[in-house]
Write a protein that holds these residues in place. Structure first.
Motif, short mmCIF file in Angstrom:
data_model
loop_
_atom_site.label_atom_id
_atom_site.label_comp_id
_atom_site.label_asym_id
_atom_site.label_seq_id
_atom_site.Cartn_x
_atom_site.Cartn_y
_atom_site.Cartn_z
N VAL A 473 0.84 -1.20 0.00
CA VAL A 473 0.00 0.00 0.00
C VAL A 473 0.87 1.25 0.00
O VAL A 473 0.56 2.24 -0.68
N LEU A 474 1.98 1.23 0.73
CA LEU A 474 2.89 2.39 0.72
C LEU A 474 3.47 2.61 -0.67
O LEU A 474 3.61 3.77 -1.12
N ASP A 475 3.83 1.54 -1.36
CA ASP A 475 4.33 1.69 -2.73
C ASP A 475 3.25 2.29 -3.64
O ASP A 475 3.54 3.13 -4.51
N PHE A 476 2.01 1.87 -3.43
CA PHE A 476 0.91 2.42 -4.22
C PHE A 476 0.74 3.92 -3.94
O PHE A 476 0.56 4.72 -4.87
N LEU A 477 0.81 4.30 -2.68
CA LEU A 477 0.67 5.72 -2.33
C LEU A 477 1.84 6.53 -2.87
O LEU A 477 1.68 7.71 -3.24
N ARG A 478 3.01 5.93 -2.94
CA ARG A 478 4.17 6.64 -3.48
C ARG A 478 3.95 6.95 -4.97
O ARG A 478 4.24 8.05 -5.45
N GLN A 480 1.07 7.26 -6.38
CA GLN A 480 -0.02 8.23 -6.47
C GLN A 480 0.37 9.59 -5.92
O GLN A 480 -0.43 10.53 -5.97
N GLY A 481 1.56 9.71 -5.36
CA GLY A 481 2.00 10.98 -4.80
C GLY A 481 1.34 11.32 -3.49
O GLY A 481 1.17 12.50 -3.16
N GLY A 482 0.97 10.30 -2.73
CA GLY A 482 0.27 10.56 -1.47
C GLY A 482 1.06 10.19 -0.24
O GLY A 482 0.48 9.88 0.80
N LEU A 483 2.39 10.22 -0.34
CA LEU A 483 3.20 9.83 0.80
C LEU A 483 3.15 10.85 1.93
O LEU A 483 3.56 10.56 3.05
#
Length: 500
Positions: A473-478, A480-483
């Motif tokens: 999920v963290l890779d997905f947020l990265r 998407q630019g949502g880190l």
């Protein structure tokens, strides 16, 4: 300042290492008088034990209560297993200073106890295979009590449980050493006998509860009066009627120590089902409720009919009559609303605490009790998180760091895979019309069924999968630019704790 979270031990909610210890319950009745230890002592003891085993299975005398007879027989009265255990304890205590005689007495127990176990098994076999036992396993509001066949089976299980309590007090049948007392097979047989009776009854209740708990994931609009009545999910309303019935039934089924493990496993399983359902319930967009009845508009001006030169109409005599209130007041208008997950979670917790839990005062069941209490606290924490998410004023005037600290405090002991979908939905501002939330299963590129089967099957499995799912999920947020979002910061802290 981010709160540190220690990883929950994977064995916390597991019962593979569950071990019974000696019971601390005191015996209220005086022990039987032991035999005189002369040259014929062992022979007399064997006869006495055989007679006690036979008496334990003898039909009780006195008036027969209604609905207890099965095949002309009554159930085994309560207390007979305890009486047999007291007899054995009195003889063993009388020779505690003579190790050779003590071993001889233990050997003399094998035959009568084996006969007793065979008799109990023969008694249970037709009961457990009877259609009367199998047809109505789960109690209902209309039939909350067990039928006669189930009463007989529960009485036999209760007898075995009482005898096992005496075994625990004397530490009998606990070792695998051939040079020990040799009663381990008897103990295991009694435990198995209890499970054959109790497990199907508890499983039947679980099979009735699981569909209701799983349906809590679905959004359902309900119609309630406009007078401020709390809106609850239809499944919660059904559970409000069923839970008191199930609580009484479970308390009756789980009086023995071995059944406490089954009870704990059952409670943790249904609580987990509820957590998964609430965590994955779609978020509701606030909307104005629709009146279920026509709106009543009061008249503010009296209309008078007049004509040019005509005289006023003479008032009707009934105008001055006393106007009495109607015999039945009109019903208030109804509104259609969608119950909130937070309110349903609170209501379910109130129902869950009605169910019996493993004994807290017994050393043998203390770990099981702690595991159940921890699962209940998770349900409370999830309700608090849902309330916080649904309240738009909870973030007013707070910095991002303060909000993150509050989220970490609420979710400190909540499983990561339970809190994650709730926080993701909150962060993506999901509405019913424009669902922008990506489920966790789609983020990690697996089907929803596969994700739930492999990662959400229980507390332990969810804890094991939290690290790999969290990194995905963290890779997905990265990407998407949502880190920089609060969810990403919260998840990064959780994954870091698990990794270390």
């Amino acid at each position: 300042m981010v709160l540190e979270r220690t990883s929950r031990p994977l064995t916390k909610l597991s019962f593979s290492g569950f071990k019974r210890s000696s019971s601390s319950m005191s015996v209220s009745s005086p022990p039987p008088t032991p035999l005189v230890q002369d040259g014929s002592y062992l022979q007399a003891l064997s006869l006495k034990l055989s007679e006690a085993v036979s008496k334990a299975m003898v039909q009780p005398t006195g008036p027969v209560p209604v609905g207890e007879l099965v095949g002309g027989r009554r159930p085994i009265p309560a207390g007979r297993g305890r009486a047999l255990g007291l007899l054995i304890a009195s003889e063993l205590k009388a020779c505690q200073n003579n190790p050779h005689l003590h071993k001889a007495i233990l050997r003399s127990l094998h035959r009568p106890l084996s006969v007793l176990l065979s008799n109990l098994s023969a008694l249970l076999l037709p009961l457990l295979s009877s259609p009367a036992f199998l047809s109505s396993l789960a109690p209902t509001v209309q039939a909350p009590n067990p039928n006669a066949t189930q009463l007989h089976a529960l009485a036999a299980a209760g007898f075995a449980g009482e005898l096992l309590e005496s075994f625990d007090e004397m530490s009998l049948g606990l070792d695998n050493d051939v040079k020990g007392d040799g009663l381990k097979a008897i103990r295991e047989g009694l435990v198995s006998l209890i499970g054959r009776v109790v497990n199907p009854l508890i499983a039947a209740i679980q099979s009735e509860l699981v569909p209701l708990l799983e349906s809590l994931e679905n959004l359902v609009a309900v119609t309630v009066p406009k007078t401020g009545t709390k809106a609850l999910h239809p499944s919660i309303v059904s559970l409000q009627a069923l839970m008191p019935v199930y609580a009484r039934a479970l308390a009756r089924y789980t009086t023995t120590l071995p059944s406490q493990t089954t009870l704990a496993t059952f409670l943790i399983s249904i609580i987990w089902r509820a957590l998964v359902a609430f965590a994955n319930r779609p978020q509701v967009k606030p909307f104005q409720p629709t009146l279920g009845s026509p709106q009543l508009i009061p008249l503010t001006k009296r209309q008078r009919a007049t004509s040019g030169n005509t005289s006023p109409v003479t008032p009707s005599p009934t105008r001055f009559a006393l106007k009495l209130p109607p015999s039945r007041p009109s019903s208030p208008p109804n509104i259609s609303v969608t119950p909130s997950a937070a309110a349903d979670a609170r209501a379910l917790h109130e129902l869950m605490v009605l169910l019996p839990r493993p004994f807290a005062e017994c050393d043998a069941t203390r770990v099981a009790r702690e595991a159940v209490d921890e699962a209940l606290s998770d349900l409370t924490a999830l309700a608090t998180l849902l309330e916080n998410i649904d309240n738009p004023l909870s973030k007013v005037g707070k910095s991002g760091e303060a909000i993150l600290e509050e989220i970490e405090r609420i979710t400190a002991d909540l499983p990561t895979l339970i809190a994650l979908p709730v926080l993701l939905r909150s962060d993506s501002r999901v509405t019913n019309e424009s669902p922008s939330f990506s489920p966790v299963s789609s983020i990690i590129n697996v089907s929803e069924d596969e994700y739930r089967k492999n990662c959400l099957s229980g507390f332990g499995r969810a804890e094991q999968c939290s690290s790999i799912v969290g990194h995905s999920v963290l890779d997905f947020l990265r990407v998407q630019g949502g880190l920089q979002s609060l969810v990403a910061q919260w998840l990064a802290n959780r994954v870091d704790v698990v990794d270390h």
